[in-house]
Scaffold this motif. Structure first.
Motif, PDB file in Angstrom:
ATOM      1  N   LEU A  25       8.088   0.984   2.580  1.00  0.00           N
ATOM      2  CA  LEU A  25       7.867  -0.270   2.252  1.00  0.00           C
ATOM      3  C   LEU A  25       9.378  -0.900   2.255  1.00  0.00           C
ATOM      4  CD1 LEU A  25       5.650   0.295  -0.862  1.00  0.00           C
ATOM      5  CD2 LEU A  25       5.218  -0.843   1.138  1.00  0.00           C
TER       6      LEU A  25
ATOM      7  N   PHE B 116      -2.187  -2.652   5.201  1.00  0.00           N
ATOM      8  CA  PHE B 116      -1.180  -2.187   4.031  1.00  0.00           C
ATOM      9  C   PHE B 116      -1.841  -0.630   3.551  1.00  0.00           C
ATOM     10  CE2 PHE B 116      -0.854  -1.616  -0.636  1.00  0.00           C
ATOM     11  CZ  PHE B 116       0.633  -1.432  -0.732  1.00  0.00           C
ATOM     12  N   ALA B 117      -3.071  -0.648   3.290  1.00  0.00           N
ATOM     13  CA  ALA B 117      -3.498   0.922   2.912  1.00  0.00           C
ATOM     14  C   ALA B 117      -3.351   1.824   3.963  1.00  0.00           C
ATOM     15  CB  ALA B 117      -5.054   0.703   2.643  1.00  0.00           C
TER      16      ALA B 117
ATOM     17  N   MET C 270      -4.594  -4.232  -2.739  1.00  0.00           N
ATOM     18  CA  MET C 270      -5.310  -4.840  -1.556  1.00  0.00           C
ATOM     19  C   MET C 270      -6.278  -5.801  -2.022  1.00  0.00           C
ATOM     20  SD  MET C 270      -6.886  -1.552   0.330  1.00  0.00           S
ATOM     21  CE  MET C 270      -7.853  -2.672   1.544  1.00  0.00           C
TER      22      MET C 270
ATOM     23  N   MET D 136       5.435  -9.182  -1.140  1.00  0.00           N
ATOM     24  CA  MET D 136       6.769  -8.373  -1.542  1.00  0.00           C
ATOM     25  C   MET D 136       6.696  -7.891  -2.884  1.00  0.00           C
ATOM     26  SD  MET D 136      10.019  -9.748   0.427  1.00  0.00           S
ATOM     27  CE  MET D 136       9.858 -10.798   2.040  1.00  0.00           C
TER      28      MET D 136
ATOM     29  N   TRP E 117      -3.805 -14.179  -0.091  1.00  0.00           N
ATOM     30  CA  TRP E 117      -3.663 -14.204   1.470  1.00  0.00           C
ATOM     31  C   TRP E 117      -4.774 -15.583   1.749  1.00  0.00           C
ATOM     32  CZ3 TRP E 117      -1.549 -11.561   5.731  1.00  0.00           C
ATOM     33  CH2 TRP E 117      -0.341 -10.894   5.524  1.00  0.00           C
TER      34      TRP E 117
ATOM     35  N   PHE F 187       4.311  -5.292  -3.369  1.00  0.00           N
ATOM     36  CA  PHE F 187       4.789  -3.923  -2.907  1.00  0.00           C
ATOM     37  C   PHE F 187       5.436  -3.427  -4.383  1.00  0.00           C
ATOM     38  CE2 PHE F 187       5.902  -4.956   1.737  1.00  0.00           C
ATOM     39  CZ  PHE F 187       4.525  -5.139   1.926  1.00  0.00           C
TER      40      PHE F 187
ATOM     41  N   MET G 106      -3.951  -8.691  -2.805  1.00  0.00           N
ATOM     42  CA  MET G 106      -3.168  -9.282  -1.557  1.00  0.00           C
ATOM     43  C   MET G 106      -4.446 -10.115  -0.853  1.00  0.00           C
ATOM     44  SD  MET G 106      -1.606  -7.042   1.494  1.00  0.00           S
ATOM     45  CE  MET G 106      -0.036  -6.423   0.857  1.00  0.00           C
TER      46      MET G 106
ATOM     47  N   THR H 158       3.950 -14.646   1.505  1.00  0.00           N
ATOM     48  CA  THR H 158       5.110 -13.823   1.903  1.00  0.00           C
ATOM     49  C   THR H 158       5.884 -13.006   0.688  1.00  0.00           C
ATOM     50  OG1 THR H 158       5.331 -14.958   3.665  1.00  0.00           O
ATOM     51  CG2 THR H 158       7.159 -13.313   3.328  1.00  0.00           C
TER      52      THR H 158
ATOM     53  N   PHE I 133      11.286  -7.226   8.043  1.00  0.00           N
ATOM     54  CA  PHE I 133      10.787  -8.482   8.000  1.00  0.00           C
ATOM     55  C   PHE I 133      11.967  -9.507   8.173  1.00  0.00           C
ATOM     56  CE2 PHE I 133      10.139 -12.249   5.096  1.00  0.00           C
ATOM     57  CZ  PHE I 133       9.377 -12.780   5.778  1.00  0.00           C
TER      58      PHE I 133
ATOM     59  N   VAL J 236      10.215  -4.484   4.357  1.00  0.00           N
ATOM     60  CA  VAL J 236      11.211  -5.611   3.974  1.00  0.00           C
ATOM     61  C   VAL J 236      12.402  -5.910   4.722  1.00  0.00           C
ATOM     62  CG1 VAL J 236      12.265  -6.476   1.910  1.00  0.00           C
ATOM     63  CG2 VAL J 236       9.973  -5.419   1.873  1.00  0.00           C
TER      64      VAL J 236
ATOM     65  N   MET K 179      -1.709   7.160  -6.034  1.00  0.00           N
ATOM     66  CA  MET K 179      -1.623   6.078  -4.827  1.00  0.00           C
ATOM     67  C   MET K 179      -3.029   5.306  -4.900  1.00  0.00           C
ATOM     68  SD  MET K 179       0.111   8.013  -1.766  1.00  0.00           S
ATOM     69  CE  MET K 179      -0.160   6.784  -0.608  1.00  0.00           C
TER      70      MET K 179
ATOM     71  N   VAL L 102       0.739   2.898   3.922  1.00  0.00           N
ATOM     72  CA  VAL L 102       1.170   3.635   2.917  1.00  0.00           C
ATOM     73  C   VAL L 102       0.591   4.986   2.819  1.00  0.00           C
ATOM     74  CG1 VAL L 102       1.899   1.857   1.551  1.00  0.00           C
ATOM     75  CG2 VAL L 102      -0.251   2.566   1.303  1.00  0.00           C
ATOM     76  N   ILE L 103      -0.606   5.216   3.331  1.00  0.00           N
ATOM     77  CA  ILE L 103      -1.383   6.552   3.299  1.00  0.00           C
ATOM     78  C   ILE L 103      -0.781   7.281   4.424  1.00  0.00           C
ATOM     79  CG2 ILE L 103      -3.602   7.772   3.464  1.00  0.00           C
ATOM     80  CD1 ILE L 103      -4.971   5.401   2.112  1.00  0.00           C
TER      81      ILE L 103
ATOM     82  N   PHE M   4      -3.424  14.437  -1.717  1.00  0.00           N
ATOM     83  CA  PHE M   4      -2.597  13.314  -2.276  1.00  0.00           C
ATOM     84  C   PHE M   4      -1.916  13.650  -3.546  1.00  0.00           C
ATOM     85  CE2 PHE M   4      -5.055  11.807   1.129  1.00  0.00           C
ATOM     86  CZ  PHE M   4      -4.157  10.572   1.612  1.00  0.00           C
TER      87      PHE M   4
ATOM     88  N   VAL N 102       6.775   6.973   1.507  1.00  0.00           N
ATOM     89  CA  VAL N 102       6.221   5.695   1.105  1.00  0.00           C
ATOM     90  C   VAL N 102       7.062   4.576   0.723  1.00  0.00           C
ATOM     91  CG1 VAL N 102       4.296   4.615  -0.244  1.00  0.00           C
ATOM     92  CG2 VAL N 102       3.992   7.002   0.523  1.00  0.00           C
ATOM     93  N   TRP N 103       8.034   4.874  -0.092  1.00  0.00           N
ATOM     94  CA  TRP N 103       8.881   3.891  -0.450  1.00  0.00           C
ATOM     95  C   TRP N 103       9.833   3.517   0.850  1.00  0.00           C
ATOM     96  CZ3 TRP N 103       5.821   3.686  -3.979  1.00  0.00           C
ATOM     97  CH2 TRP N 103       5.526   4.464  -4.778  1.00  0.00           C
TER      98      TRP N 103
ATOM     99  N   ILE O  30       4.455  -2.881   8.418  1.00  0.00           N
ATOM    100  CA  ILE O  30       4.626  -3.446   7.228  1.00  0.00           C
ATOM    101  C   ILE O  30       5.639  -4.749   7.439  1.00  0.00           C
ATOM    102  CG2 ILE O  30       5.657  -3.330   4.854  1.00  0.00           C
ATOM    103  CD1 ILE O  30       4.613  -0.593   4.839  1.00  0.00           C
TER     104      ILE O  30
ATOM    105  N   TYR P 166       2.814   8.365   4.034  1.00  0.00           N
ATOM    106  CA  TYR P 166       2.790   9.716   2.734  1.00  0.00           C
ATOM    107  C   TYR P 166       2.163  11.025   3.781  1.00  0.00           C
ATOM    108  CZ  TYR P 166       1.103  13.049  -0.819  1.00  0.00           C
ATOM    109  OH  TYR P 166       0.887  13.929  -1.426  1.00  0.00           O
TER     110      TYR P 166
ATOM    111  N   ILE Q 230      -3.440   1.472  -4.823  1.00  0.00           N
ATOM    112  CA  ILE Q 230      -3.777   0.855  -3.312  1.00  0.00           C
ATOM    113  C   ILE Q 230      -4.867  -0.299  -3.594  1.00  0.00           C
ATOM    114  CG2 ILE Q 230      -4.932   1.317  -1.134  1.00  0.00           C
ATOM    115  CD1 ILE Q 230      -3.106   3.844  -0.966  1.00  0.00           C
TER     116      ILE Q 230
ATOM    117  N   LEU R 270       3.165  -7.133   8.595  1.00  0.00           N
ATOM    118  CA  LEU R 270       2.322  -7.670   7.604  1.00  0.00           C
ATOM    119  C   LEU R 270       2.714  -8.795   7.137  1.00  0.00           C
ATOM    120  CD1 LEU R 270       0.823  -5.507   5.011  1.00  0.00           C
ATOM    121  CD2 LEU R 270       2.034  -7.390   4.419  1.00  0.00           C
ATOM    122  N   LEU R 271       4.147  -8.767   6.568  1.00  0.00           N
ATOM    123  CA  LEU R 271       4.918  -9.904   6.018  1.00  0.00           C
ATOM    124  C   LEU R 271       5.173 -11.008   7.072  1.00  0.00           C
ATOM    125  CD1 LEU R 271       7.860  -7.740   4.151  1.00  0.00           C
ATOM    126  CD2 LEU R 271       5.951  -9.053   3.185  1.00  0.00           C
TER     127      LEU R 271
ATOM    128  N   PHE S 162       2.992  -2.184  -6.656  1.00  0.00           N
ATOM    129  CA  PHE S 162       2.538  -0.986  -6.062  1.00  0.00           C
ATOM    130  C   PHE S 162       3.097   0.310  -6.605  1.00  0.00           C
ATOM    131  CE2 PHE S 162       2.457   2.268  -2.762  1.00  0.00           C
ATOM    132  CZ  PHE S 162       1.198   2.815  -2.571  1.00  0.00           C
TER     133      PHE S 162
END
Lengths: 493, 154
Positions: free
Chosen positions: A415, A394-395, B105, B81, B112, B84, B108, B77, A422, A419, B97, A398-399, B143, A411-412, A214, A402, B101, A217-218, B87
């Motif tokens: 994330l 990203f997907a 996505m 955040m 981007w 997030f 995002m 950037t 980053f 940050v 989720m 987070v998956i 899930f 998941v939290w 993550i 979990y 997601i 990603l940032l 999310f």
């Protein structure tokens, strides 16, 4: 010995494992050519997918990603002057200039051969050195383990990214993270703030996904609108006789350098490739060619970075001390699958250990074939727009975070650590020391506690144990050696 | 602008003191449990003392040679955040989720720089769906139940 060889050989005859390693090598090469993803991020993202696999298969997947992505970083380094992984940064120095001269195929051919020789050499060393080291490690008691982990942490100072002090601060932060949760002896809750999901401590997987995937990603979000210039590639060419004459010594030297650096706790492929490159330059008769497309430069960097992969597995498997960010994830993979890293692994589960070594050997051979015959195709993957690629990351992140505990708190955590990672990287702090610190943290505290109990609270007795004292002196030299050396040089001048 | 860079040592110092303070608030264990070993608070305090020493060295390094100034983040950037956070809110609201997601996505992809909305949309739907099916069928991961997963799980 025969048992070990037959266990290694069984990998080559197991169709399921062969197919798995082939598929993972393809995936590893794709991950390696995608700038920003790299072996560490790839292994972090794939770890949750290995949950239902058998231990050997799971570790084979992770180690295959490690070796193939480390090699594949050179494809983009040569063709688009962007190292797919940090370990391939030194390859850009000569790979791209050679490609610009219209010799991209030759540059890639040298990179493929050098990487394969480096990788195979390091697996052979791994097979020989790991059991020997395990025999020594069998005698280790808490004071020795404590001193060893301190040595491992001290080596963070010399990880390539970030400065020594910043890396040590990162390592300390990682060790502190390991104190979150219930303390193991007294069960006193530390830094949980009433959140009982943290009772067992921070789970490694979401923290690693956050720190490596993550946060990347940032970081990549800053690269939006970056224009990439590619060099045309017709076909990958195997090195000629003349090339081999020029590079064989460099390859051999880099194999030794890379494997040795890999074995050092907390050192990795990036440091190895830089040193491999600079040593290639130092010993070369054609120094003026370096930076302008030297074949020795490519061979020196590539043989070293792949040789470091096998070397880094030695402390990971024998001592439970990761040799790099990626091996930190492999170490977590070992733990998740019930394989306890350490000397006992080599006595209790020796067959599995050699199957893992065999799969690394196989992966090295497979990426050679792919590098020679499909590099052109893989190079195209690097042109996938980041606006498509990173939402996918990203997907998966987070998956994946979990999946291990099937808990949203993970998941939290991923994330939040994304940050944190980053902002750390933004200010020049590498994230690998945080990961290594988190893994070693528990070992440091537990072994210190046991040592204190062994010696009735007399902590100085740790220094009286020869092996422990040896590691602590090494740690001191690792930390202060460069400073003392520069003082001596200054004094001489 | 340069003064801003001292924020790093300052922040790390503050962090160390907060951890020391929190550690000092931890309970102590009876002697018969701890014995000759350490109290639960000792190790984090020890770590933070080392951290403070390292921060001191870092400050000295900053004083001698100023580090490179850091560029401020651009829109993608900050927006990532923010996504997030979105999310988190979406998962809390929907409990699912797989509602959050695809939305994140999709957004995002657009933030981007993806100009073709349909590409972002396909990516946002196809990726989570295939990963969900892989985890559900192959890895047998369940899930959290929410708007969409309730329909699937029944």
């Amino acid at each position: 010995m025969i048992e070990a060889l037959s266990a290694m050989g069984s990998v080559f005859t197991d169709p399921y494992l062969l197919a798995l390693i082939f598929a993972t090598t393809v995936l590893g090469v794709i991950i390696g050519v995608l700038p920003g993803l790299g072996a560490t991020t790839g292994a972090a993202l794939l770890l949750p997918f290995t949950l239902t696999m058998e231990p050997v298969q799971a570790i084979a997947v992770l180690s295959t990603i490690y070796v193939s992505a480390t090699f594949a970083g050179s494809i983009t380094a040569i063709l688009i002057n962007t190292p797919g992984t940090s370990a391939a940064a030194a390859t850009t120095f000569d790979g791209y200039p050679l490609a610009q001269k219209g010799e991209a195929g030759r540059a890639l051919g040298i990179a493929v051969v050098s990487s394969t020789v480096g990788g195979v050499f390091s697996v052979i060393v791994l097979c020989i050195a790991a059991p020997l080291l395990a025999r020594v490690a069998y005698e280790f008691r808490p004071p020795e383990y404590f001193a060893l982990t301190i040595f491992g942490l001290s080596m963070l100072a010399s990880i390539s990214a970030g400065g020594a002090v910043k890396n040590l601060i990162g390592g300390i932060f990682g060790v502190w993270l390991s104190t979150i949760g219930a303390e193991r002896v007294t069960a006193i809750e530390r830094f949980m703030f009433g959140n009982y999901d943290l009772y067992e401590g921070l789970s490694f997987v979401p923290v690693f996904i956050g720190l490596f995937a993550i946060s990347e990603l940032l970081v990549q979000s800053k690269m939006v609108n970056k224009i990439v210039e590619t060099v045309a590639l017709k076909a990958v060419k195997l090195p000629t006789k003349e090339d081999y004459k020029r590079i064989w010594k460099t390859i051999l030297r880099s194999c030794g350098i890379g494997t040795f650096i890999g074995v050092l706790p907390a050192e990795g492929a990036t440091v190895a490739s830089m040193i491999g490159y600079s040593e290639a330059k130092r010993w070369s008769k054609n120094k003026e060619e370096f930076g302008k497309g030297s074949v020795e430069g490519i061979a020196g960097a590539e043989a070293a970075n792949n040789a470091a992969t096998g070397g880094a597995m030695v402390p990971t498997m024998v001592l439970g001390i990761p040799g790099s960010g990626t091996t930190a994830i492999i170490l977590v993979g070992l733990m998740v699958h019930g394989l306890r890293p350490g000397a006992y692994l080599f006595t209790e589960q020796v067959e599995k250990v050699y199957q893992i070594f065999g799969s690394m050997l196989l992966a090295n051979l497979m990426f050679m074939a792919m590098g020679l015959y499909a590099a052109r195709l893989f190079a195209r993957v690097s042109l996938v727009p980041i606006s498509i690629l990173w939402p996918i990351v990203f997907a998966l992140s987070v998956i994946g975070a979990y999946a291990l505990s099937q808990s949203l708190i993970d998941v939290w955590i991923a994330l939040i650590f994304g940050v944190i990672g980053f902002f750390a990287r933004r200010h020049g702090f590498a994230v690998a020391p945080i990961a290594v610190g988190l893994i070693l943290g528990e070992m440091v505290e537990t072994n210190l506690q046991h040592s204190l109990k062994m010696y009735d609270g007399q902590w100085w007795m740790i220094f009286a144990q020869p092996l422990a004292a040896f590691f602590l002196i090494l740690a001191f030299l690792g930390l202060c050696g460069p400073y003392l050396y520069s003082l001596i040089i200054r004094h001489k001048d | 602008m340069k003064k801003k860079l001292y924020i790093i040592p300052l922040f790390l110092t503050l962090f160390s003191f907060v951890v020391i303070y929190l550690s000092l608030q931890l309970e102590t264990s009876p002697e018969m449990i701890v014995g000759d070993s350490m109290q639960a608070r000792s190790f984090p305090i020890f770590l933070m003392v080392i951290n403070l020493m390292l921060v001191g060295i870092l400050s000295l390094q900053f004083y001698k040679t100023y580090p490179k100034e850091v560029e401020l983040e651009k829109f993608p950037t900050w927006s990532s955040m923010l996504l997030f956070l979105i999310f988190y809110i979406l998962v809390k609201v929907s409990g699912d989720m797989f509602v959050a997601i695809p939305i994140v996505m999709f957004l995002m992809g657009l933030t981007w720089g993806q100009k073709k909305v349909w590409i972002s949309l396909v990516n946002a739907i196809a990726t989570p769906l295939s990963v969900f099916l892989l985890f559900d069928y192959v890895l047998q991961v369940r899930f959290p139940r929410g708007w969409l997963t309730n329909i699937y799980y029944g």
